[in-house]
Design a protein around this motif. Structure first.
Motif, PDB file in Angstrom:
ATOM      1  N   ARG A  69       0.824  -1.223   0.000  1.00  0.00           N
ATOM      2  CA  ARG A  69       0.000   0.000   0.000  1.00  0.00           C
ATOM      3  C   ARG A  69       0.850   1.262   0.000  1.00  0.00           C
ATOM      4  O   ARG A  69       0.366   2.340  -0.328  1.00  0.00           O
ATOM      5  N   TRP A  70       2.124   1.114   0.355  1.00  0.00           N
ATOM      6  CA  TRP A  70       3.045   2.253   0.305  1.00  0.00           C
ATOM      7  C   TRP A  70       3.029   2.884  -1.089  1.00  0.00           C
ATOM      8  O   TRP A  70       3.147   4.096  -1.219  1.00  0.00           O
ATOM      9  N   LEU A  71       2.858   2.070  -2.120  1.00  0.00           N
ATOM     10  CA  LEU A  71       2.870   2.548  -3.504  1.00  0.00           C
ATOM     11  C   LEU A  71       1.709   3.477  -3.836  1.00  0.00           C
ATOM     12  O   LEU A  71       1.813   4.297  -4.753  1.00  0.00           O
ATOM     13  N   ILE A  72       0.579   3.353  -3.110  1.00  0.00           N
ATOM     14  CA  ILE A  72      -0.580   4.208  -3.400  1.00  0.00           C
ATOM     15  C   ILE A  72      -0.779   5.290  -2.343  1.00  0.00           C
ATOM     16  O   ILE A  72      -1.643   6.142  -2.498  1.00  0.00           O
ATOM     17  N   GLN A  73       0.028   5.231  -1.287  1.00  0.00           N
ATOM     18  CA  GLN A  73      -0.012   6.301  -0.299  1.00  0.00           C
ATOM     19  C   GLN A  73       0.834   7.458  -0.819  1.00  0.00           C
ATOM     20  O   GLN A  73       1.784   7.266  -1.588  1.00  0.00           O
ATOM     21  N   VAL A 110       7.586  14.190   2.584  1.00  0.00           N
ATOM     22  CA  VAL A 110       7.424  12.748   2.754  1.00  0.00           C
ATOM     23  C   VAL A 110       7.864  12.303   4.151  1.00  0.00           C
ATOM     24  O   VAL A 110       7.203  11.507   4.803  1.00  0.00           O
ATOM     25  N   SER A 111       8.980  12.838   4.620  1.00  0.00           N
ATOM     26  CA  SER A 111       9.538  12.388   5.900  1.00  0.00           C
ATOM     27  C   SER A 111       8.893  13.034   7.117  1.00  0.00           C
ATOM     28  O   SER A 111       8.753  12.386   8.146  1.00  0.00           O
ATOM     29  N   HIS A 112       8.524  14.301   7.014  1.00  0.00           N
ATOM     30  CA  HIS A 112       8.111  15.039   8.204  1.00  0.00           C
ATOM     31  C   HIS A 112       6.680  15.558   8.163  1.00  0.00           C
ATOM     32  O   HIS A 112       6.252  16.218   9.109  1.00  0.00           O
ATOM     33  N   GLY A 113       5.965  15.268   7.094  1.00  0.00           N
ATOM     34  CA  GLY A 113       4.572  15.696   7.014  1.00  0.00           C
ATOM     35  C   GLY A 113       3.714  14.902   7.986  1.00  0.00           C
ATOM     36  O   GLY A 113       4.110  13.836   8.465  1.00  0.00           O
ATOM     37  N   PRO A 114       2.529  15.399   8.295  1.00  0.00           N
ATOM     38  CA  PRO A 114       1.640  14.663   9.202  1.00  0.00           C
ATOM     39  C   PRO A 114       1.211  13.328   8.595  1.00  0.00           C
ATOM     40  O   PRO A 114       1.155  13.176   7.368  1.00  0.00           O
ATOM     41  N   ALA A 115       0.915  12.375   9.465  1.00  0.00           N
ATOM     42  CA  ALA A 115       0.549  11.028   9.014  1.00  0.00           C
ATOM     43  C   ALA A 115      -0.655  11.062   8.073  1.00  0.00           C
ATOM     44  O   ALA A 115      -0.724  10.293   7.117  1.00  0.00           O
ATOM     45  N   GLY A 116      -1.594  11.963   8.321  1.00  0.00           N
ATOM     46  CA  GLY A 116      -2.775  12.059   7.458  1.00  0.00           C
ATOM     47  C   GLY A 116      -2.421  12.407   6.027  1.00  0.00           C
ATOM     48  O   GLY A 116      -3.099  11.998   5.092  1.00  0.00           O
ATOM     49  N   VAL A 122      -3.895   7.895  -2.893  1.00  0.00           N
ATOM     50  CA  VAL A 122      -4.306   8.589  -4.108  1.00  0.00           C
ATOM     51  C   VAL A 122      -5.382   7.804  -4.850  1.00  0.00           C
ATOM     52  O   VAL A 122      -6.080   8.360  -5.686  1.00  0.00           O
ATOM     53  N   ILE A 123      -5.549   6.545  -4.533  1.00  0.00           N
ATOM     54  CA  ILE A 123      -6.579   5.705  -5.154  1.00  0.00           C
ATOM     55  C   ILE A 123      -7.910   5.849  -4.414  1.00  0.00           C
ATOM     56  O   ILE A 123      -8.958   6.006  -5.028  1.00  0.00           O
ATOM     57  N   HIS A 124      -7.864   5.799  -3.095  1.00  0.00           N
ATOM     58  CA  HIS A 124      -9.077   5.813  -2.276  1.00  0.00           C
ATOM     59  C   HIS A 124      -9.566   7.216  -1.921  1.00  0.00           C
ATOM     60  O   HIS A 124     -10.700   7.383  -1.494  1.00  0.00           O
ATOM     61  N   GLY A 125      -8.682   8.208  -2.042  1.00  0.00           N
ATOM     62  CA  GLY A 125      -9.067   9.572  -1.710  1.00  0.00           C
ATOM     63  C   GLY A 125      -9.214   9.817  -0.218  1.00  0.00           C
ATOM     64  O   GLY A 125      -9.891  10.748   0.212  1.00  0.00           O
ATOM     65  N   ARG A 126      -8.592   8.984   0.579  1.00  0.00           N
ATOM     66  CA  ARG A 126      -8.637   9.124   2.040  1.00  0.00           C
ATOM     67  C   ARG A 126      -7.400   8.466   2.630  1.00  0.00           C
ATOM     68  O   ARG A 126      -6.663   7.764   1.941  1.00  0.00           O
ATOM     69  N   ARG A 127      -7.205   8.702   3.905  1.00  0.00           N
ATOM     70  CA  ARG A 127      -6.068   8.099   4.602  1.00  0.00           C
ATOM     71  C   ARG A 127      -6.295   6.597   4.742  1.00  0.00           C
ATOM     72  O   ARG A 127      -7.378   6.155   5.109  1.00  0.00           O
TER      73      ARG A 127
END
Length: 136
Positions: A69-73, A110-116, A122-127
């Motif tokens: 799922r890392w690939l679509i996050q 990528v490294s320091h942004g919030p987890a959300g 990008v596929i599901h449109g949500r976290r």
């Protein structure tokens, strides 16, 4: 199916391995980045570039194997965008400093942004949260 929990020994091995990979990645980025930004001859920083590309590839592989799922996050998608920008070094060599700065700024997100943000699919449109990861 029940997920197996890591033993303390496995946890520490993975944590130290990932931290070491990341440390060498930062070393490679620093050496190559300094050479690029300061206009130093490529022969002086190419070894750092090789370190950065090798360790970056290993860190990316680590994430994909751990959880596809890392690939679509967003964290995975932005990493692939960074690779695309690095590929532009070839046809747009005169823009290396600008491309590098863009890659570095994306790396901070990528490294320091919030987890959300990082876990946004990008596929599901949500976290979407993946499997628990070993930090490093």
């Amino acid at each position: 199916m029940k997920k197996s929990k890591l033993s303390e020994k496995q946890f520490w091995f993975q944590r130290i391995s990932k931290t070491s990979l990341r440390a060498f990645h930062i070393l490679g980025i620093t050496g190559a980045g300094g050479g690029i930004l300061l206009g130093v001859a490529q022969t002086e920083w190419i070894h750092y570039w090789c370190i950065a590309m090798t360790t970056g590839s290993l860190l990316m592989l680590w994430e994909i194997v751990r959880d596809w799922r890392w690939l679509i996050q967003l964290k995975g998608v932005l990493t692939l965008v960074k690779l695309g920008l690095l590929a532009l070094f070839i046809p747009f060599a005169h823009l290396k400093p600008e491309l590098l700065i863009t890659v570095l700024l994306l790396s901070v997100v990528v490294s320091h942004g919030p987890a959300g943000l990082r876990h946004f699919s990008v596929i599901h449109g949500r976290r979407i949260d993946g499997r628990k990861e070993v930090k490093g």
